[in-house]
Scaffold this active site. Structure first.
Site, PDB file in Angstrom:
ATOM      1  N   CYS A 241       0.789  -1.232   0.000  1.00 15.24           N
ATOM      2  CA  CYS A 241       0.000   0.000   0.000  1.00 15.24           C
ATOM      3  C   CYS A 241       0.821   1.282   0.000  1.00 15.24           C
ATOM      4  CB  CYS A 241      -1.002  -0.047   1.138  1.00 15.24           C
ATOM      5  SG  CYS A 241      -2.137  -1.434   0.896  1.00 15.24           S
TER       6      CYS A 241
ATOM      7  N   HIS B 293      -9.666   3.068   0.530  1.00 15.47           N
ATOM      8  CA  HIS B 293      -8.250   2.696   0.426  1.00 15.47           C
ATOM      9  C   HIS B 293      -8.006   2.019  -0.927  1.00 15.47           C
ATOM     10  CE1 HIS B 293      -4.266   1.559   1.075  1.00 15.47           C
ATOM     11  NE2 HIS B 293      -4.327   1.102   2.311  1.00 15.47           N
TER      12      HIS B 293
ATOM     13  N   HIS C 156      -1.461   8.865   5.320  1.00 14.12           N
ATOM     14  CA  HIS C 156      -1.859   7.521   4.876  1.00 14.12           C
ATOM     15  C   HIS C 156      -3.295   7.287   5.353  1.00 14.12           C
ATOM     16  CE1 HIS C 156      -1.213   3.567   3.301  1.00 14.12           C
ATOM     17  NE2 HIS C 156      -1.571   3.013   4.439  1.00 14.12           N
TER      18      HIS C 156
END
Lengths: 401, 364
Positions: A162, A328, A293
């Site tokens: 990620c 996400h 994030h």
């Protein structure tokens, strides 16, 4: 070392396809979350995701034969085509071997993985079609971009989960800064799929309702997808063709927690921020905006906040999580963050954290830019990316001086 | 600029763990029928049929390792031992891991997908196995095992991945992000890799397992008292050949560029490896590209597939290991130059130039 600038944005996102639509989505605080259509959600306690329901590759792509490529590769190729258009770059006039591609991803062609699993569960290994198996390699994401743009420079896929598209941007930056390439197409792509959704649900990481990063009552992330490709070029190359850059890439930092595959570590993340600042030649006090994030899980946001507090010595600039809007997007997440940061600099606004209601008493000092974009002069922005495996990657962008 | 030193190698091979023994002769493949519950396309493979993660690495911290991760950690351990490099608090922040892959552990991710079709409710997958589905699992676990806080990257590219790994490492050194990197590519044997191999190739080559990890450091620092390297990568060149373009010319272009950057004239190259291919015709494109650029016939082919089987992810790493093995056994080859090329089905192409030495001539 050459100076490196961002001149084109190619977002294929659930809040907008193309730079203008994406910018407007960020400014308006749109939510890209909807009911899952990619797979049958019967039996799943969480049924929302950030799918790019409006994605139709055919009108965007010129060269790629969509039938032979998986969804993530199509995201990457379409995003690259949009980025080149946004940059006003006539790619056919560039020297093909001086144009390279670096794409980040978490799960590559995850819908191909899903289909292989479905067939194995049903009829066994002997039923797997050759054509489907051929679409599985993750290296195809970068190949799809090179193929679509008909360019012959280095073409590489980075699979650091990620934070992969921050890793990709760092590598692309080095290629341009050191004169290995004139232009780099860089970013990330991933697709919503049944098995990764199941994994995050099972971990207890998926939000009950909306994704509300940094909120006191945040309950998790939302799985999402998309393609995000950025045009990087040297300042000289951009100036010579009269391009108007969004922002300059000042530097990046990479490190690894080396402690736990899933749980992030605040100390290592703070160290990564210091590395990024040092490499970019900025002080913490120079940074006007942090694109977090910010997955929206209780633990991840608390860890990121703790790291920010440490690295900024308590004086943390405004921080937002665009995952509140997009969900996400995995391997594309950091590249969407780079785009949001570049737009913050070029258009003088701070993208909001939507779905935010209550301050978290554990981080009373944190300004999450709640719910509404805010006008602001942004000279330097920091984009955070963290990942399974402890792969931390942070990119710093600056206004053109 | 592209140069890096290779100072140690950790090999994982069914033909033996010792570098100097692994590429000798043509070992019999292993019986694999009993390894998995699932049907396999063939009863034998070049696999580590009796491999046990507990026997190799112990019980602690390994219970959820997939095979690829376990084999990679083992290769990293062996590479550090071979390089005689100790990880300490003084170097762990600037030591990292860079691994090549095709699609991670396909068994780990596909089995996860299978579970969502066989479990009721469908999300009742095993949360402890979820980290295995990400492609950077082996790199992340290797970093945890060895406590390495430096750059940790995973490069996907199939047959080209290993050359891209070396290129990634050379850049990380150029930008002063690391002092040492563990660079390699390791693949597992599972029903998934066996069936994918079976679908890809019609020539009956048996699937393989294993790979190699190398300890690499920035080049040009052999004068500071450090040990001399086993080999140096003098240059690497990576490119892409779009559909419809001349693949042989693209590979030849990479070889020419790498030789020019290395400052090695074509007539000095005495050995070449092709990176393997799914069929003879594709392999021949790589060999013709090499032949075309070298312009002479005083070079030999270095081939690992007859020994190691079909292992597209790790063939490049195994070729470099075989090159190191050759130099280690034959001091008369000291200083010779070799070229490794690679291509994948999508069109990524590359070449790298190496010079190798035996250890006796440099190390006491």
């Amino acid at each position: 070392m050459k100076r490196v600038v961002i001149t084109g944005l190619g977002p294929v996102s659930n809040i907008g396809i193309g730079a203008a639509a994406f910018e407007s989505g960020l400014r308006e605080g749109h939510s890209g979350i909807s009911t899952i259509t990619a797979f049958d959600t019967a039996g799943f306690p969480r049924t929302m995701a950030g799918e790019v329901t409006a994605f139709d590759p055919e009108p965007i792509l010129r060269r790629l034969d969509t039938k032979a490529w998986g969804r993530s590769s199509q995201f990457a190729a379409a995003a690259a085509r949009l980025a080149v258009r946004d940059a006003g770059l006539r790619i056919e006039l560039a020297e093909p071997h001086r144009v390279g591609v670096v794409v980040g991803t978490t799960s590559g062609e995850s819908q191909v993985t899903e289909e292989l699993g479905r067939r194995i569960a049903g009829e066994g290994f002997g039923s797997l079609p050759k054509e489907l198996a051929a679409q599985l390699p993750a290296g195809r994401l970068a190949a799809a971009v090179s193929e679509e743009l008909n360019v012959t420079g280095e073409s590489v896929t980075l699979a650091t989960a990620c934070s992969a598209s921050n890793y990709a941007l760092g590598y692309a930056y080095d290629m341009v800064a050191n004169g290995d390439a004139d232009v780099m197409l860089t970013g990330g792509a991933d697709s919503v799929c049944r098995w990764a959704h199941a994994g995050f649900v099972r971990l207890g990481a998926v939000a009950e309702g909306a994704c509300a990063p940094f909120d006191r009552d945040r309950s998790g992330m939302i799985t999402a997808e998309g393609g995000a490709i950025i045009v990087l070029e040297s300042m000289d190359f951009a100036e010579a063709r009269g391009a108007t850059p969004y922002a300059e890439v000042l530097g990046y930092g990479l490190n690894c927690d080396a402690r736990h595959m899933v749980a992030p570590n605040a100390e290592a993340i703070a160290e990564c921020m210091r590395l990024a600042h040092r490499n970019a030649g900025v002080r913490p006090s120079d940074i006007d905006y942090v694109c977090a994030h910010g997955t929206g899980t209780a633990a991840n946001d608390a860890t990121e906040a703790e790291a920010l507090h440490a690295a900024f010595d308590g004086c943390v600039p405004p921080v937002s999580s665009i995952k509140s809007m997009l969900g996400h997007t995995m391997g594309a997440a950091s590249a969407f963050g780079v785009m949001a940061s570049a737009l913050a600099i070029a258009r003088s606004f701070l993208p909001p954290t939507i779905n935010w209601s209550n301050r978290d008493p554990a981080m009373p000092w944190l300004d999450p830019i709640p719910n509404h974009a805010r006008p602001a002069r942004v000279r330097v922005a920091q984009n955070n990316g963290f990942a399974f495996g402890g792969n931390n990657a942070i990119v710093v962008l600056g206004a053109l001086s | 600029m592209n140069r890096l030193d290779i100072i140690g190698c950790g090999l994982i091979s069914p033909a033996g763990d010792q570098l100097t023994a692994a590429f000798v002769g043509r070992p019999d493949p292993a019986e694999v029928t009993g390894m998995y519950e699932a049907d396999l396309p063939k009863p034998v493979a070049h696999a580590l049929a009796s491999f046990s993660v507990r026997a190799e690495l112990g019980r602690k911290g390994t219970s959820f390792f997939d095979r690829r991760t376990a084999l990679t950690v083992m290769a990293c351990n062996r590479a550090l031992a071979d390089a005689d490099l100790r990880i300490t608090d003084g170097n762990r922040r600037r030591t990292g891991v860079v691994l090549g892959t095709t699609a991670g552990s396909v068994k780990s991710s596909v089995d996860y997908a299978v579970d969502t079709f066989t479990q009721d409710p469908p999300y009742m997958v095993n949360p402890a196995l979820f980290p295995n589905t990400v492609m950077n699992c082996a790199a992340g676990q290797s970093a945890i095992w060895l406590k390495l806080n430096g750059v940790n990257a995973t490069v996907a590219g199939g047959r080209i991945a290993f050359l891209s790994v070396l290129r990634y490492c050379a850049n990380a050194f150029r930008s002063q992000q690391a002092d040492y990197l563990l660079a390699g590519a390791v693949e597992e044997f599972t029903p998934h890799t066996a069936w994918l191999s079976h679908l890809r190739r019609a020539d009956g080559m048996l699937p393989g397992e294993g790979g190699a990890v190398f300890v690499v450091r920035p080049g040009d620092d052999s004068s500071n008292g450090a040990r001399r390297p086993d080999a140096v990568m003098l240059a690497v060149s990576i490119g892409f050949c779009p559909n419809g373009s001349d693949r042989m010319a693209a590979i030849a272009g990479c070889v020419r560029t790498a030789l020019a950057r290395a400052g090695v004239p074509p007539d000095q190259i005495v050995r070449a490896a092709s990176g393997g291919a799914d069929n003879e015709a594709t392999a021949e494109v790589s060999w013709r590209a090499v032949k075309d650029v070298l312009g002479h016939s005083n070079w030999e082919r270095l081939e690992v597939e007859p020994v190691a089987g079909d292992n597209p992810t790790a063939t490049g790493a195994l070729e470099l290991a075989a090159l190191l093995a050759l130099h280690r056994q034959r001091p008369e080859l000291d200083g010779q130059a070799s070229v490794l090329v690679a291509q994948n089905p999508e069109g990524a192409v590359g070449a790298a130039v190496f010079r190798g030495w035996s250890r006796d001539s440099h190390r006491g």
